[in-house]
Design a protein around this motif. Structure first.
Motif, PDB file in Angstrom:
ATOM      1  N   GLU A 270     -45.531  38.020  -9.241  1.00  0.00           N
ATOM      2  CA  GLU A 270     -46.092  37.204 -10.316  1.00  0.00           C
ATOM      3  C   GLU A 270     -45.594  37.561 -11.718  1.00  0.00           C
ATOM      4  O   GLU A 270     -45.751  36.748 -12.640  1.00  0.00           O
ATOM      5  CB  GLU A 270     -47.631  37.316 -10.297  1.00  0.00           C
ATOM      6  CG  GLU A 270     -48.278  36.932  -8.981  1.00  0.00           C
ATOM      7  CD  GLU A 270     -48.104  35.449  -8.668  1.00  0.00           C
ATOM      8  OE1 GLU A 270     -47.838  34.654  -9.608  1.00  0.00           O
ATOM      9  OE2 GLU A 270     -48.234  35.078  -7.483  1.00  0.00           O
ATOM     10  N   HIS A 271     -45.028  38.730 -11.934  1.00  0.00           N
ATOM     11  CA  HIS A 271     -44.741  39.166 -13.293  1.00  0.00           C
ATOM     12  C   HIS A 271     -43.288  39.554 -13.543  1.00  0.00           C
ATOM     13  O   HIS A 271     -42.970  40.103 -14.591  1.00  0.00           O
ATOM     14  CB  HIS A 271     -45.647  40.362 -13.651  1.00  0.00           C
ATOM     15  CG  HIS A 271     -47.101  40.048 -13.610  1.00  0.00           C
ATOM     16  ND1 HIS A 271     -47.831  40.066 -12.441  1.00  0.00           N
ATOM     17  CD2 HIS A 271     -47.977  39.677 -14.596  1.00  0.00           C
ATOM     18  CE1 HIS A 271     -49.095  39.753 -12.696  1.00  0.00           C
ATOM     19  NE2 HIS A 271     -49.211  39.502 -13.996  1.00  0.00           N
ATOM     20  N   GLU A 274     -38.610  35.606 -15.796  1.00  0.00           N
ATOM     21  CA  GLU A 274     -38.426  34.204 -15.412  1.00  0.00           C
ATOM     22  C   GLU A 274     -36.986  33.957 -14.996  1.00  0.00           C
ATOM     23  O   GLU A 274     -36.043  34.459 -15.598  1.00  0.00           O
ATOM     24  CB  GLU A 274     -38.801  33.303 -16.595  1.00  0.00           C
ATOM     25  CG  GLU A 274     -38.788  31.821 -16.256  1.00  0.00           C
ATOM     26  CD  GLU A 274     -39.242  30.967 -17.426  1.00  0.00           C
ATOM     27  OE1 GLU A 274     -39.150  29.736 -17.329  1.00  0.00           O
ATOM     28  OE2 GLU A 274     -39.687  31.560 -18.451  1.00  0.00           O
ATOM     29  N   GLY A 275     -36.821  33.151 -13.954  1.00  0.00           N
ATOM     30  CA  GLY A 275     -35.483  32.829 -13.479  1.00  0.00           C
ATOM     31  C   GLY A 275     -34.921  33.838 -12.493  1.00  0.00           C
ATOM     32  O   GLY A 275     -33.751  33.746 -12.118  1.00  0.00           O
TER      33      GLY A 275
END
Length: 620
Positions: A270-271, A274-275
């Motif tokens: 979840e953390h 991004e990408g």
């Protein structure tokens, strides 16, 4: 102001607060006493005069004991009236700086000076000439089971890494593990948790690596965590500071592997940035390629479609990462190959350890030198010639066509200068005999060494000159400790004694039986070399005969027929001589190399036999 005074060492009183509680060994006292006899007492002990006029030692208990051992009736001492506080600091610094105390003794002295006398760590470091990290390391000893401390005192304890692992476990856990290990080593009614090692016990009595493995408390460090404090709180990760970690690193850790793993997996799921990709792993923990992606290697360069993938290493609980490249192609995964592993057979201990073999080599060398010296007046010339021929075959003798810088060159040059001072031989039989024996004694030895040992040649030389009569008795505790239990069992049986339950009992029985007599085990003597050499000669002769028979068969063939030798016969001989497959790492007993169905022309085989090792036949 100190006063230099001449006193009887027997009148000096020992300091009850002497920081050196572990008594020095008798060998150490004897060595220092011999030094005192030779050069005198270089550094007089430091003492303090008490109210009744007697003198109490502040520093120099070991020197005083050695002076008494040396038979001195008078020796110089420095008499001082220093106060009691500095007295303890002076005694500890004297022992820790000049003659190393055992680490437990150092720890006890430091603890006393901290708690009872109020010295700071800075003062202790300056007075004892140690670093703060060293004082910190001594603190580990406070967390060790007392028998482990005793093992450290006698030089048989764990190393620093193993001590740290032990210190992280409780004293109760250490005591329980110790009791389990020595449950069968104590008398009935004794507590095995209190068993203490003896200096006579074999070196491998305690395998500290295995012992600490069972007590190991795995720590998962904050420096390896990708998650932040919020995720740590969410999954119940409570950090503990490692007081013995490196000062420049984040030394917080947690022992709850479940909580640490959950926080790491939460970060990946979840953390993560991004990408990027969350990568699945196979049953062995290796990353799997996502659908439509390939692994990116160093030689492939970078592209805009490359993305980073993250996965969790199951062993270290660290988050690993790697680049992947999007291709759009379907990923085909093959089934993992299961390899059955057979555990290696348990390795049996040799009858005599490597240390024992080295001791045998050193004793043999001394006996060989004495045997050569004993013949300096009446050595038979032909014995000398034979001895020199043996010497030329020694493992540590090399013949070159140019000047050599080897250690034995000086002895040979000295002999040459004495025997050929003007280019012609000085025909003095006694001079020739003496220099020949000195040359042999200068480089022939029985040391166990691949580089400098003379090997079998020196042992046969010892047989030639009767070196067995110069062998000293080897009924010595230090040498007998090098025997394994099967080895010492054979040794006592060879001496006509019955085997006993333990190696220690059999060593004591053998020493008692020999007494002041002379004992040399058969394996240590020179005579045993005769049988070994005879067998080696027979094997060489058999190999030469096989080659000769093969060569004769080839020569008997029709020269124009190009008859070929049987490849299997050729390989049998080449294997015995260390031929083409000898030492090949790719050829094993489990996976025999395939033999191509090719034949070797007889002319090549005959040429190889004539040229020896200068021609190699390869079958491709």
């Amino acid at each position: 102001m100190d006063e230099l005074r001449l006193v009887d060492p027997n009148t000096l009183i020992a300091n009850p607060n002497n920081p050196r509680q572990t008594k020095p060994g008798q060998a150490s006292i004897r060595q220092l006493a011999l030094n005192i006899r030779a050069v005198g007492l270089v550094h007089p002990p430091r003492v303090r005069e008490l109210g009744d006029g007697s003198l109490m030692i502040i520093a120099g208990h070991r020197r005083t004991e050695a002076a008494i051992y040396a038979g001195l009736t008078e020796m110089q001492v420095h008499v001082t009236k220093v106060d009691n506080g500095l007295e303890d600091l002076a005694a500890a610094s004297e022992n820790m700086i000049r003659e190393g105390m055992t680490e437990p003794d150092q720890w006890r002295a430091v603890t006393r000076m901290r708690e009872e006398l109020g010295y700071t760590d800075e003062q202790l470091c300056m007075a004892l000439m140690v670093t703060p990290a060293y004082l910190k390391g001594l603190s580990l000893l406070a967390r060790l089971h007392p028998p482990i401390l005793h093992a450290i005192e006698i030089g048989r304890g764990p190393d620093q890494k193993e001590r740290r692992t032990l210190a992280l476990s409780s004293l109760e856990d250490q005591a329980a593990a110790w009791a389990e290990m020595f449950a069968e080593s104590v008398e009935e009614g004794e507590d095995p948790a209190g068993y203490r090692l003896n200096a006579e016990d074999p070196d491998d009595t305690v395998n500290w690596r295995d012992f600490t493995w069972h007590l190991r408390q795995d720590e998962w460090y904050a420096r390896d965590a990708r998650f932040d404090d919020a995720l740590a709180q969410k999954h119940g990760v409570v950090w503990t500071e490692d007081l013995f970690g490196q000062g420049s690193e984040d030394n917080r850790y947690v022992t709850d592997a479940t909580a640490f793993r959950a926080a790491q997996e939460d970060w990946i799921a979840e953390h993560r940035p991004e990408g990027t990709l969350a990568i699945e792993t196979d049953e062995y923990g290796s990353p799997l390629r996502p659908q439509g992606y390939n692994f990116v290697t160093n030689w492939m360069g970078q592209q805009e479609t490359d993305v980073v993938g993250y996965w969790l290493n199951r062993s270290t609980l660290k988050v690993e990462e790697r680049k992947f490249r999007y291709t759009g192609e379907e990923t085909v995964r093959s089934e993992p190959r299961v390899v059955e592993q057979t555990p290696p057979p348990k390795k049996e201990r040799a009858e005599i350890s490597g240390t024992g073999l080295k001791m045998i080599g050193s004793v043999r060398t001394l006996a060989l030198k004495k045997a050569l010296e004993a013949k300096s007046e009446n050595a038979d010339p032909w014995d000398l010639v034979a001895g020199l021929l043996l010497a030329l075959n020694a493992n540590n003798v090399h013949i070159y066509g140019c000047e050599s810088s080897s250690p034995q060159e000086n002895a040979v040059k000295t002999a040459m200068e004495a025997l050929f001072p003007e280019g012609e031989l000085v025909r003095d039989e006694a001079l020739i005999r003496r220099h020949a024996l000195e040359s042999l004694g200068g480089f022939m030895n029985c040391e166990v060494s691949m580089q400098s040992g003379s090997g079998m040649a020196a042992e046969l030389l010892g047989c030639l000159f009767d070196a067995d009569t110069h062998m000293p008795s080897m009924a010595d505790e230090d040498f007998l400790k090098t025997y394994s239990k099967p080895g010492i069992t054979k040794a006592v049986q060879a001496h006509g004694l019955a085997p006993l339950n333990t190696g220690k009992e059999m060593r004591a029985a053998l020493l008692n039986a020999v007494g002041d007599g002379h004992w040399v085990p058969e394996a240590a003597g020179f005579a045993q070399a005769i049988g070994v050499w005879t067998e080696e000669v027979r094997n060489r002769q058999a190999r030469r005969a096989k080659w000769a028979a093969l060569t004769d068969d080839l020569e008997a063939e029709d020269e124009d027929g190009l008859e070929c030798a049987d490849p299997e016969d050729l390989e049998d001989v080449m294997d015995e001589e260390g031929g083409e497959d000898a030492g090949d790492p790719d050829v094993t007993e489990d996976e025999p190399a395939e033999k191509p169905d090719l034949v070797v022309p007889q002319e090549l085989v005959a040429m190889q036999a004539a040229m020896g090792g200068r021609l190699e036949i390869l079958r491709v």
